[in-house]
Motif scaffolding. Sequence first.
Motif, short mmCIF file in Angstrom:
data_model
loop_
_atom_site.label_atom_id
_atom_site.label_comp_id
_atom_site.label_asym_id
_atom_site.label_seq_id
_atom_site.Cartn_x
_atom_site.Cartn_y
_atom_site.Cartn_z
N ASP A 167 42.87 36.97 41.97
CA ASP A 167 41.62 36.20 41.86
C ASP A 167 40.66 36.50 43.00
O ASP A 167 39.61 35.86 43.11
N HIS A 168 41.01 37.46 43.86
CA HIS A 168 40.13 37.73 45.01
C HIS A 168 38.84 38.42 44.56
O HIS A 168 37.75 38.04 44.99
N VAL A 169 38.96 39.42 43.71
CA VAL A 169 37.78 40.08 43.13
C VAL A 169 37.99 40.15 41.62
O VAL A 169 39.02 40.66 41.16
N MET A 170 37.02 39.64 40.86
CA MET A 170 37.11 39.66 39.40
C MET A 170 35.85 40.29 38.83
O MET A 170 34.78 40.24 39.44
N LEU A 194 38.55 44.95 51.94
CA LEU A 194 38.63 45.81 50.76
C LEU A 194 37.49 46.83 50.74
O LEU A 194 37.69 47.99 50.35
N TYR A 195 36.32 46.41 51.18
CA TYR A 195 35.17 47.32 51.17
C TYR A 195 35.42 48.52 52.08
O TYR A 195 34.91 49.62 51.82
N ALA A 196 36.20 48.33 53.13
CA ALA A 196 36.48 49.42 54.07
C ALA A 196 37.47 50.44 53.51
O ALA A 196 37.67 51.51 54.12
N ARG A 197 38.08 50.15 52.35
CA ARG A 197 39.08 51.05 51.77
C ARG A 197 38.39 52.05 50.84
O ARG A 197 38.21 51.80 49.65
N ALA A 198 38.05 53.19 51.37
CA ALA A 198 37.30 54.19 50.60
C ALA A 198 38.15 54.81 49.49
O ALA A 198 37.60 55.39 48.55
N GLN A 199 39.47 54.70 49.59
CA GLN A 199 40.33 55.39 48.63
C GLN A 199 40.49 54.66 47.30
O GLN A 199 41.05 55.21 46.35
N ASP A 200 40.01 53.43 47.19
CA ASP A 200 40.26 52.64 45.99
C ASP A 200 39.33 53.07 44.85
O ASP A 200 38.12 53.12 45.00
N ARG A 201 39.93 53.34 43.69
CA ARG A 201 39.22 53.89 42.53
C ARG A 201 38.83 52.84 41.51
O ARG A 201 37.76 52.90 40.89
N ALA A 210 38.47 45.38 33.87
CA ALA A 210 38.68 46.22 35.04
C ALA A 210 37.35 46.51 35.72
O ALA A 210 36.30 46.61 35.08
N VAL A 211 37.40 46.63 37.04
CA VAL A 211 36.21 46.90 37.84
C VAL A 211 36.16 48.39 38.12
O VAL A 211 36.94 48.91 38.92
N GLN A 212 35.24 49.08 37.45
CA GLN A 212 35.16 50.53 37.56
C GLN A 212 34.40 51.00 38.80
O GLN A 212 34.52 52.16 39.19
N ASN A 213 33.61 50.11 39.39
CA ASN A 213 32.80 50.45 40.56
C ASN A 213 33.14 49.49 41.70
O ASN A 213 32.31 48.68 42.12
N PRO A 214 34.38 49.53 42.22
CA PRO A 214 34.83 48.47 43.12
C PRO A 214 34.01 48.30 44.39
O PRO A 214 33.72 47.17 44.78
N HIS A 215 33.60 49.41 45.01
CA HIS A 215 32.87 49.26 46.26
C HIS A 215 31.49 48.64 46.04
O HIS A 215 31.02 47.81 46.82
N GLN A 216 30.85 49.02 44.96
CA GLN A 216 29.56 48.44 44.62
C GLN A 216 29.69 46.95 44.35
O GLN A 216 28.86 46.15 44.81
N LEU A 217 30.72 46.57 43.61
CA LEU A 217 30.90 45.16 43.29
C LEU A 217 31.21 44.34 44.54
O LEU A 217 30.67 43.25 44.73
N VAL A 218 32.08 44.85 45.40
CA VAL A 218 32.42 44.11 46.63
C VAL A 218 31.19 43.97 47.52
O VAL A 218 30.93 42.89 48.07
N ARG A 219 30.42 45.02 47.66
CA ARG A 219 29.19 44.95 48.45
C ARG A 219 28.25 43.88 47.87
O ARG A 219 27.67 43.08 48.60
N GLY A 220 28.14 43.86 46.55
CA GLY A 220 27.29 42.87 45.91
C GLY A 220 27.82 41.45 46.07
O GLY A 220 27.04 40.50 46.22
N THR A 221 29.14 41.30 46.06
CA THR A 221 29.73 39.97 46.22
C THR A 221 29.50 39.44 47.63
O THR A 221 29.19 38.26 47.83
N ILE A 222 29.65 40.31 48.63
CA ILE A 222 29.36 39.90 50.01
C ILE A 222 27.89 39.50 50.13
O ILE A 222 27.55 38.47 50.71
N GLY A 223 27.00 40.30 49.53
CA GLY A 223 25.58 39.97 49.55
C GLY A 223 25.28 38.66 48.87
O GLY A 223 24.44 37.87 49.33
#
Length: 289
Positions: A167-170, A194-201, A210-223
């Motif tokens: 439930d951390h990122v949905m 999680l955002y610092a983990r560049a290897q996550d696909r 499923a979240v296909q763009n994880p770094h974009q979503l996490v950045r948006g969630t922080i914002g």
Amino acid sequence: MAIPPRPWPTGVTEQLEPLVARVLAPNASPFTYTGTQSYLVGTTDLAVIDPGPDDPAHIAALMGAIAGRPVAAIMCTHTHRDHSPAAAPLASATGAPVVGCAPLRFTGGATGIEAPFDQDYAPDRVLADGEAMTGTGWTLRALATPGHISNHLCFALEETGAVFTGDHVMGWSTSVIAPPDGDMGDYIASLQKLYARAQDRIYYPAHGPAVQNPHQLVRGTIGHRRAREAQVRRLLGEEPRPLEALIPVMYAGVDQRLWPAAQMSVLAHLIDMERRGLVARSGDTWCPA
């Protein structure tokens, strides 16, 4: 994101990629989307992630997906009742150990929005941050991600770059942060981790697609969370207000059935801001510090 039209693939084994399959539990709600998604990792021996509610039909569906293969571990991201209660009956049926998050004894019970905490959860092994569970061709490494709940873990599948985010990122909604156990400061720090983990696909959450763009979503969630904090500061700068008066203004365009959940997260913001010296409270009223 709107809930997709029925029928939903409840009880059906869906193969998402060679090492990952998914089974949807029949517990849809405004807070679980179409239901809790349990994941099976592996081909010859398996890990079952977030076995879900103690529902006989869902447990039977999981046993069908397991199809007689050995289960190396039943792994829980956290202990809300839509995630961990099926661990015990599934362990009894398969002989597998329960591995993952620590137990959490929370005497407050239900928050009014979140499912009650699973007080019966009893893991055979608790994974600390960075520890791993392994099987044939797979490695699941624990990532401590408190915030939604203090014992929350994500599991990174190192062979493929997938992360099971609980439930951390949905993909369908932001997580509810419900004090006193939910903590907004911890939640944002866990997002940054999680955002610092560049290897996550890809992320596989317990609810939603499923979240296909994880770094974009996490950045948006922080914002999004930073924007909500700024909104709280602006509204309190206009006039001191009780928590309840903030919600109709901040969530005017949101389904009112979700306002109680929003109120929990705004309270988490206020507590975090109070801790940082940004706001203060007098009785039920909040104001700038």
